[in-house]
Every structure is written in C-alpha cells, then in structure tokens.
Design an enzyme around this catalytic site. Structure first.
Site, PDB file in Angstrom:
ATOM      1  N   ARG A 397       0.856  -1.184   0.000  1.00 11.92           N
ATOM      2  CA  ARG A 397       0.000   0.000   0.000  1.00 11.92           C
ATOM      3  C   ARG A 397       0.891   1.234   0.000  1.00 11.92           C
ATOM      4  NH1 ARG A 397      -3.341  -2.741  -1.522  1.00 11.92           N
ATOM      5  NH2 ARG A 397      -5.434  -3.151  -0.741  1.00 11.92           N
ATOM      6  N   GLU A 426      -4.732   7.322  -4.829  1.00 13.84           N
ATOM      7  CA  GLU A 426      -4.824   6.642  -6.122  1.00 13.84           C
ATOM      8  C   GLU A 426      -6.016   7.154  -6.904  1.00 13.84           C
ATOM      9  OE1 GLU A 426      -4.669   2.414  -5.429  1.00 13.84           O
ATOM     10  OE2 GLU A 426      -2.570   2.497  -4.815  1.00 13.84           O
ATOM     11  N   HIS A 445      -1.688   0.130  -9.633  1.00 14.55           N
ATOM     12  CA  HIS A 445      -2.279  -0.859  -8.714  1.00 14.55           C
ATOM     13  C   HIS A 445      -2.732  -2.106  -9.490  1.00 14.55           C
ATOM     14  CE1 HIS A 445      -4.371  -1.171  -4.554  1.00 14.55           C
ATOM     15  NE2 HIS A 445      -4.056  -2.375  -5.001  1.00 14.55           N
TER      16      HIS A 445
HETATM   17  N1  LIG Z   1      -0.902  -4.366  -5.163  1.00 11.56           N
HETATM   18  C1  LIG Z   1      -1.868  -5.232  -5.092  1.00 11.56           C
HETATM   19  O1  LIG Z   1      -2.686  -5.337  -5.988  1.00 11.56           O
HETATM   20  C2  LIG Z   1      -1.948  -6.128  -3.918  1.00 11.56           C
HETATM   21  C3  LIG Z   1      -2.404  -7.441  -4.048  1.00 11.56           C
HETATM   22  C4  LIG Z   1      -2.477  -8.242  -2.909  1.00 11.56           C
HETATM   23  C5  LIG Z   1      -2.106  -7.731  -1.699  1.00 11.56           C
HETATM   24  N2  LIG Z   1      -1.701  -6.442  -1.595  1.00 11.56           N
HETATM   25  C6  LIG Z   1      -1.294  -5.864  -0.317  1.00 11.56           C
HETATM   26  O2  LIG Z   1      -0.334  -6.700   0.243  1.00 11.56           O
HETATM   27  C7  LIG Z   1      -0.581  -6.864   1.617  1.00 11.56           C
HETATM   28  C8  LIG Z   1      -0.132  -8.248   2.026  1.00 11.56           C
HETATM   29  O3  LIG Z   1      -0.975  -9.211   1.455  1.00 11.56           O
HETATM   30  P1  LIG Z   1      -0.910 -10.706   1.970  1.00 11.56           P
HETATM   31  O4  LIG Z   1      -1.944 -11.453   1.238  1.00 11.56           O
HETATM   32  O5  LIG Z   1       0.475 -11.190   1.966  1.00 11.56           O
HETATM   33  O6  LIG Z   1      -1.378 -10.489   3.468  1.00 11.56           O
HETATM   34  P2  LIG Z   1      -0.941 -11.353   4.704  1.00 11.56           P
HETATM   35  O7  LIG Z   1      -1.847 -10.976   5.781  1.00 11.56           O
HETATM   36  O8  LIG Z   1      -0.855 -12.777   4.321  1.00 11.56           O
HETATM   37  O9  LIG Z   1       0.510 -10.844   5.066  1.00 11.56           O
HETATM   38  C9  LIG Z   1       0.778  -9.633   5.696  1.00 11.56           C
HETATM   39  C10 LIG Z   1       1.953  -9.858   6.607  1.00 11.56           C
HETATM   40  O10 LIG Z   1       2.375  -8.615   7.101  1.00 11.56           O
HETATM   41  C11 LIG Z   1       2.797  -8.834   8.426  1.00 11.56           C
HETATM   42  N3  LIG Z   1       2.867  -7.618   9.175  1.00 11.56           N
HETATM   43  C12 LIG Z   1       1.898  -7.004   9.887  1.00 11.56           C
HETATM   44  N4  LIG Z   1       2.398  -5.914  10.476  1.00 11.56           N
HETATM   45  C13 LIG Z   1       3.699  -5.842  10.136  1.00 11.56           C
HETATM   46  C14 LIG Z   1       4.739  -4.949  10.454  1.00 11.56           C
HETATM   47  N5  LIG Z   1       4.533  -3.897  11.257  1.00 11.56           N
HETATM   48  N6  LIG Z   1       5.960  -5.185   9.934  1.00 11.56           N
HETATM   49  C15 LIG Z   1       6.173  -6.247   9.145  1.00 11.56           C
HETATM   50  N7  LIG Z   1       5.227  -7.139   8.819  1.00 11.56           N
HETATM   51  C16 LIG Z   1       3.999  -6.928   9.309  1.00 11.56           C
HETATM   52  C17 LIG Z   1       1.796  -9.792   8.967  1.00 11.56           C
HETATM   53  O11 LIG Z   1       2.285 -10.474  10.093  1.00 11.56           O
HETATM   54  C18 LIG Z   1       1.615 -10.719   7.797  1.00 11.56           C
HETATM   55  O12 LIG Z   1       2.476 -11.826   7.883  1.00 11.56           O
HETATM   56  C19 LIG Z   1      -2.089  -6.668   1.751  1.00 11.56           C
HETATM   57  O13 LIG Z   1      -2.416  -6.119   2.990  1.00 11.56           O
HETATM   58  C20 LIG Z   1      -2.442  -5.749   0.658  1.00 11.56           C
HETATM   59  O14 LIG Z   1      -2.472  -4.452   1.175  1.00 11.56           O
HETATM   60  C21 LIG Z   1      -1.620  -5.643  -2.684  1.00 11.56           C
HETATM   61  O1  LIG Z   2      -5.410  -5.770  -1.432  1.00 13.39           O
HETATM   62  C1  LIG Z   2      -5.565  -6.305  -2.501  1.00 13.39           C
HETATM   63  O2  LIG Z   2      -6.107  -7.402  -2.639  1.00 13.39           O
HETATM   64  C2  LIG Z   2      -5.014  -5.641  -3.706  1.00 13.39           C
HETATM   65  O3  LIG Z   2      -4.562  -4.380  -3.411  1.00 13.39           O
HETATM   66  C3  LIG Z   2      -5.927  -5.678  -4.848  1.00 13.39           C
HETATM   67  O4  LIG Z   2      -6.729  -4.547  -4.900  1.00 13.39           O
HETATM   68  P1  LIG Z   2      -7.786  -4.426  -6.086  1.00 13.39           P
HETATM   69  O5  LIG Z   2      -8.873  -5.378  -5.767  1.00 13.39           O
HETATM   70  O6  LIG Z   2      -8.264  -3.024  -6.072  1.00 13.39           O
HETATM   71  O7  LIG Z   2      -7.083  -4.792  -7.338  1.00 13.39           O
END
Ligand SMILES: NC(=O)c1ccc[n+]([C@@H]2O[C@H](COP(=O)([O-])OP(=O)(O)OC[C@H]3O[C@@H](n4cnc5c(N)ncnc54)[C@H](O)[C@@H]3O)[C@@H](O)[C@H]2O)c1
Ligand SMILES: O=C(O)[C@H](O)COP(=O)(O)O
Length: 709
Positions: A397, A426, A445
């Site tokens: 994020r 965004e 994104h």
């Molecule tokens: N760009 C995108 O389209 C996209 C897609 C999927 C996920 N994401 C983002 O990626 C993040 C992670 O997704 P995920 O599926 O791996 O989630 P997840 O919950 O499996 O993993 C998140 C990890 O972050 C850790 N965490 C929490 N606080 C922390 C800190 N202060 N320092 C370090 N680590 C910490 C948690 O313990 C956890 O292991 C989501 O929250 C989402 O915001 C973005």
């Molecule tokens: O947190 C997520 O799953 C990703 O950021 C994906 O976001 P989106 O659904 O807007 O593509």
C-alpha cells in the site's frame, strides 16, 4: 397478578423497547487479551473466558487491528449472531439456505453450512426458522411432550415456500469477475454500479444487504450510517481492508469479509516483475525506444543474483516473493513481527529485526498491510539507515511509505530506484513528483490484476458474501473471529439455549435499577481451555438486549452493544460432576438488582434466575427462580405460579384451547406437595389478552407471565 406492564415494556404483551436501562461498564478479566496473534489465528483456546467485560475486549480487538490488520483473533465468532442478517429486512420470509439440502451447496460452504445453518439463523424479531426435516431435532423426553410436531413441520414448509420470492440485494461497486457475478445472481439481486461518488454510494446503500468493493471504494462510517442497519455484509474482493472502516462496521453489526488467497500469486508475480524490470530499467528503456531513441549505455542495470532482498511482511505475498527471489539467486531476509521463524527457516529465509532488514538490504520489498503501525514505516529516519543505492519495491500500500521522504531519498541517491504499484492517493495527482520521478517505475495498482486472480477473487468473495447472507459461518471474516466447524457444531444447541435464556430473563424484569449486571454460569465438565464461551456470551447478550431495544445484535457487535448500553456480563464456570461428553451441563442467567413481573423468578439474593440445558439437541428451560421446570424452549411460554392442586393443567389448557392456542409442552415443578407449584406451558401462538386475562382469573393461580422466545 402480574401483567406485561413495566418500565421495560409497554402494556402490550408484545415486548417493545426501553431506553433507560443500562449504564455503567465494568471491569474485564477476559483472558483473550494481547497475545500477538498471527493473522488468521482463528480460535484461540487460551481465550477461554472466566469473567469477561466487553469494553476491554473491544480495545483488545483494536489493538489487534493495529498490529496485524487481519484482525481475526478478535472478539467472537461471527456466524451465529449473524442471525441470518438478510432476514432482518425480510422478516416474514425464510432465508433461502433452508431451500437446499446442505449437500447441494458449493463446496467451500457445504461443510460449514451443515453444521451452522439451524442454530445460527434466528432473526431480529421473528422466530428462529424452524429446523429442516432432515435436521429435525429429537423430541424432548420425560415431562415435555410435543403435541404439535406434524403441524410444525408443515409450517416450516410453508415458510420455506414463502421465502422463495424475496431475495437480498448485493451492490457490486467495482468491477468483479463474471464467475463471481454469476454466483451472486443465483442467490441475490445484483446491482453492478461502478464509479459511484461517495454521495451516490451512501444514497444507494440503504437498499442493499451486501456491498462488494475492491480497493478503490472507501467504505467509511457514513456508508454504514446511511445504510440504516440494512447493510449486513461488506465483501472486499481482495486482501487489503484498509479502505473499509472496520470499527464502524463492527459498531453497526456489519460483517466484513475479504478474499485473502486468490490474488496472492498475482501480487507476488507483480512484485517480481517490478523487481526485475526496475533492476534492468525495462520501463524506462521501453519509453526511450518509443520516443525514437536507442540509449544502451544509459540503461545499464544491476544484477539480482547474490544481492540481499529484505521482504518486509512475511505473509502470503511476502513468502511467495521470497520463494521466487531465492530462485533468482538472491539472499533473502525478512522482517515480520508476527511470522513464524520456523516457517521462514524452512524456506531458507532468516527473520531479522526491522533495522537489520533495512540496513542490510540491496532491495526492499514491502508486503505488510497498511495499519496505524505500518503507516509511513519508510520515512526520513528509516531511509537514513539504509544502504546507499538501495532499491524499493512496493506492491503493498502506498501509505506504508512517506512519499515525500521517498522523493528526497531518490533525489539524494540514498534510494537508487523505486518500483511502485501503489500510492497513498490513487490515482496520484497529475503533478505527483513521485510518480513522475525518472528513477521510479510505476504501475496503476495492478498487483491483483491477472485474469486468473480476478476470477478467483470474484468467486472467493461471492461465496463469502452469499454464505454470510445465508447466515453461514464466515471463514474469511475480518471483524469477527471464525470458529472451527466442529466447535461450532458442538456449541450450536447451547448457543440457541443461551439466547433464549437471555430473552426469557430480560422479559421477566419489571423495573428496579435497570438491567446492568448479568451473571452467566456455565456448568461444564470441561476445563476452561476446552470451552470457549465467547459465542455463548454474545448470544446471551443478544437475547437480553434485543427484546428491550431496537438494536440488531449479532456476533459482530454484541460486546460493543453491551458496552454501549452499560450492560456488564460476567461469566463463571462451575464444574459439573458428570461423565457426559457434552460441552455443557447447564447455563444459568441471573440479572441482579431488578424487580420481576413474576416474583417466583427472583432468588433470595434478589436476582432473577433462569437456567436451562440441552436435551437431545433441544434447549430446555429447567429452572425459574428456585423452581424446577422442564419445558422445551420452542414457541412461547406461559409461566404460572399456582396452588399445587389437581386440575390446574386442564383448567389452563381449556382456556387456551377455547382461544385456539396450541399447547406444545407443559411441565409442572413444585417446592412442596399441595403447596405451591410452577407450571410452564409452551404455546405455539400468542394468546389474546382475553385468554391471558382468563388465566389470571383462575383462583388458584397466584401469578403468571407470558414470555416470547
Ligand atoms: N498491489 C496489489 O494489488 C496487492 C495485491 C495483494 C495484496 N496487496 C497488499 O499486500 C498486503 C499483504 O498481502 P498478503 O496477502 O500477503 O497479506 P498477509 O496478511 O498474508 O501478510 C501480511 C503480513 O504482514 C505482516 N505484518 C503485519 N504488520 C507488520 C509490520 N509492522 N511489519 C512487518 N510485517 C507486518 C503480517 O504479520 C503478515 O504476515 C495486503 O495487505 C495488501 O495491502 C496488494
Ligand atoms: O489488497 C488487494 O487485494 C489488492 O490491493 C488488490 O486490490 P484491487 O482489488 O483493487 O485490485
């Protein structure tokens, strides 16, 4: 002779609200507090509660939100008290889950549905949907004899048919894969309205039972407030739930579910694409060629092999990025305060402190959620600790980086390059220094945007939302913990018992200092670690609050609502001497410092007491005040105290019969022969005022009360 007049209720036998009852919150000895929980830790047996107060629990939950964002450890199990949220706006219909035998449902929900459907689908005002024929509970033995079973089964079928034509409405506010839309349409009216303004969303939401969003829609407090209580589920079609106000959702009893698994690989692959693309200047070189240039020396890159990558946030995406980076020959370290060192070690990844990670890394890839703790985690101070020439990848994020600080770090050369999929705002503004920076590779994104991930996410969220609307256990709830199906199955009849005891107890109140203090006693052969009472407490709370307020109480908001109303619920356990395998021998609910409209319900201590147990899967009332009774908790109940003499059952039965009120159960308990007795009569229908008056006129009856279950 008591009547239904009381400060709590109006003079109608139909209970209505009272607003002046509950005040001071109390202390908490809730054992569920503050273990740093890994995301999606669902069922914390150590959370067994000896004595628990809602306010601290709420704070605890906030604490978890702040630190892991995934929250699932918090309060209590969603499901039961969802109470088939859809039904609260379809009072007279039966949720469609009653239409299909469990084995005809989608695979993910089938298992849970079987166990959860019945006991976890009562409604705000209506009666609990009667069990399906294939789950019909056994008859109660001994004193309680059902007189009307056939009729009840017929009524169930009538309800089922009646429920067929009213569907919940799901608003899909951002583009969702077709497979998900199709699934939703099988169950609900689906309104796909993209690009709504905040005002338009608030205007529409009052007509919706569920809302599905991705990351672009802000679901703030105003959305829940505008829903007028109708919105029962928010589905986040993705992982990050930072765009949903979870506190407001919980306060409004709205479940939030996400789709946590389907886009993991897509996000990890995008992270790797940005890592490799940035290292070799792919985007910049491409733009240069398209501008008619051929700049081979300008775009000399850096190699990945042998370089150190720090994965910040070793969850689903972070782990997958780590795995792939190792395949590219990188040294991978990770920082995640909640991750298991063993799991990391098994992947050949060393978990290190934050400072160690950022100071050792050649590349830093961000994969933690955006929470108040992770907000601007990379800032002036932390950039200053990094190796000069470090490269940053952010697919998490935008808000986890202080973007102004990153621009400075890029300008000063501390950060050689950044590859960013996400931004604080965004889309970023047209003149964003960061997005336009020559050392920045940016994508809009796109982390989750593969065909495969979008279909997967759509199905995952559609199943979660439909399941929640049906009143099933939400396995991806983010503002309520989830319960293992086997625990849920075991507790199901006790949950129903708890709610009904709460409902009975509060209806017995006729004044005093308000319902402020409730004590629940669980008699169990099990040790505290083997019996989690949070779900029971939530349902007892529901039973107590709903008859005296207009608030819809469910597993999401029960503790919050109790706290708001100043209702203190303490729990205690007693050890039951029994060799039985059941989790609970009995549940007792006592309300202190109140008067009762049925004096026999008051103990010497001045408390109203009702107690019950589960017999053959059916909740029974077994004690009222000091009197033993035995009546199945179905339909409604008339309690009478009378002189113990022959003919009383017949006399009251006749009055009810003349008024065409069906009696389902009768039970008499007495303290001493031919002295005083309590008669508990189960009735299917609501007796008329006339019938109740006639019962009151029977000379031997000293007091009576009609109670709705
Ligand atoms: N760009 C995108 O389209 C996209 C897609 C999927 C996920 N994401 C983002 O990626 C993040 C992670 O997704 P995920 O599926 O791996 O989630 P997840 O919950 O499996 O993993 C998140 C990890 O972050 C850790 N965490 C929490 N606080 C922390 C800190 N202060 N320092 C370090 N680590 C910490 C948690 O313990 C956890 O292991 C989501 O929250 C989402 O915001 C973005
Ligand atoms: O947190 C997520 O799953 C990703 O950021 C994906 O976001 P989106 O659904 O807007 O593509």
């Amino acid at each position: 002779m008591s009547t239904t007049n009381s400060p709590l209720f109006n003079s109608s036998p139909n209970l209505t609200r009272s607003s002046h009852l509950l005040h001071s919150p109390g202390q908490c000895t809730c054992a569920c507090r503050h273990a740093p929980i890994s995301p999606r830790t669902i069922y914390d047996r150590s959370a067994a509660v000896a004595s628990c107060e809602p306010d601290l629990i709420s704070q605890q939950h906030q604490h978890h939100h702040d630190h892991s964002s995934i929250i699932t450890t918090s309060s209590f199990f969603y499901k039961a008290a969802r109470l088939s949220p859809w039904k609260s706006h379809h009072q007279n219909s039966t949720p469609p889950y009653l239409l299909h035998p469990p084995d005809q449902r989608a695979p993910i929900t089938r298992k849970l549905t079987k166990m959860a459907a019945l006991a976890f689908s009562t409604t705000r005002f209506g009666a609990k949907p009667a069990p399906l024929p294939w789950k019909q509970p056994a008859l109660a033995p001994a004193f309680s004899v059902s007189l009307r079973r056939k009729e009840r089964e017929r009524a169930v079928r009538r309800l089922v048919v009646a429920g067929m034509d009213s569907k919940p409405t799901v608003l899909v506010a951002e583009k969702l894969g077709e497979a998900g839309i199709k699934l939703l349409k099988e169950f609900a009216n689906v309104d796909c309205a993209y690009n709504l303004s905040a005002e338009e969303l608030c205007a529409k939401i009052a007509l919706c039972d569920a809302l599905i969003v991705r990351s672009a829609t802000k679901v703030g407090r105003e959305v829940f407030a505008s829903s007028g209580g109708r919105l029962k589920v928010v589905g986040r079609a993705g992982v990050g739930i930072d765009n949903v106000d979870l506190g407001a959702a919980t306060e409004h009893g709205c479940l939030v579910v996400n789709a946590p698994t389907a886009n993991t690989v897509a996000a990890a692959e995008h992270g790797i694409a940005l890592l490799a693309g940035m290292a070799r200047n792919v985007a910049q070189a491409d733009a240069s060629i398209k501008a008619g240039k051929w700049e081979r020396s300008k775009y000399v890159g850096v190699s990945l092999v042998g370089k150190t990558l720090a994965v910040m946030g070793f969850g689903k995406v972070g782990s997958e990025v780590a795995r792939r980076s190792k395949g590219l020959g990188m040294q991978v370290i990770a920082h995640d305060p909640y991750a298991s060192a063993d799991r990391a070690r098994a992947m050949g990844v060393e978990l290190v402190s934050f400072d160690e990670a950022i100071s050792a890394a050649d590349f830093i890839s961000l994969h933690m959620p955006l929470t108040s703790t992770t907000s601007k985690m990379l800032n002036d101070d932390t950039f200053a600790k990094m190796k000069r020439g470090v490269r940053i990848i952010n697919v998490a994020r935008g808000g986890v980086i202080d973007e102004d600080a990153l621009v400075k770090a890029l300008d000063s050369g501390i950060v050689a390059q950044a590859a960013l999929d996400v931004f604080t705002k965004e889309p970023p503004s047209a003149d964003s220094q960061l997005a336009k920076h020559e050392k920045v590779t940016a994508t809009p994104h796109l982390g989750a945007s593969t065909m495969e991930a979008q279909e997967g996410v759509a199905i995952e969220i559609a199943e979660a939302v439909v399941g929640a609307l049906k009143g099933e256990l939400a396995s991806t709830a983010v503002n309520a913990p989830m319960v293992p199906a086997e625990v849920l199955s075991e507790l199901k009849p006790y949950v129903e018992l708890g709610e009904k005891l709460g409902r009975l107890a509060v209806q017995l109140v006729s004044g005093g200092s308000g319902v402020k203090s409730v004590k629940v006693t669980y008699a169990s052969t099990r040790g505290p670690d083997d019996l989690d009472t949070r779900l029971l407490r939530a349902m007892i709370t529901k039973g107590i609050i709903e008859p005296i307020s207009s608030i819809f109480v469910n597993i999401v908001n029960a503790d919050f609502t109790a706290k708001q109303r100043g209702l203190r619920i303490t729990e205690e356990r007693t050890h039951a001497d029994s060799s039985c395998e059941h989790p609970l021998e009995s549940i007792q609910v006592r309300i202190a410092d109140v008067n009762s409209k049925f004096a026999s319900a008051i103990l010497g201590s001045g408390e109203i007491r009702v107690q019950g147990r589960v017999k053959d899967g059916v909740p029974h009332l077994t004690k009222v005040g000091s009197f033993d009774v035995d009546v199945s908790l179905e339909g409604n109940i008339i309690l009478c105290r009378q002189v113990d003499q022959p003919g009383m059952i017949g006399r009251v039965g006749n009055i009810l019969g003349e008024e065409n009120v069906n009696v389902s159960f009768m039970s008499v308990g007495r303290l001493a022969l031919r002295k005083v007795a309590i008669m508990a009569i189960g009735v299917d229908d609501h007796p008329s005022t006339q019938a109740l008056k006639k019962i009151g006129e029977v000379l031997a009856i000293e007091e009576f009360v009609f109670l709705k279950l």
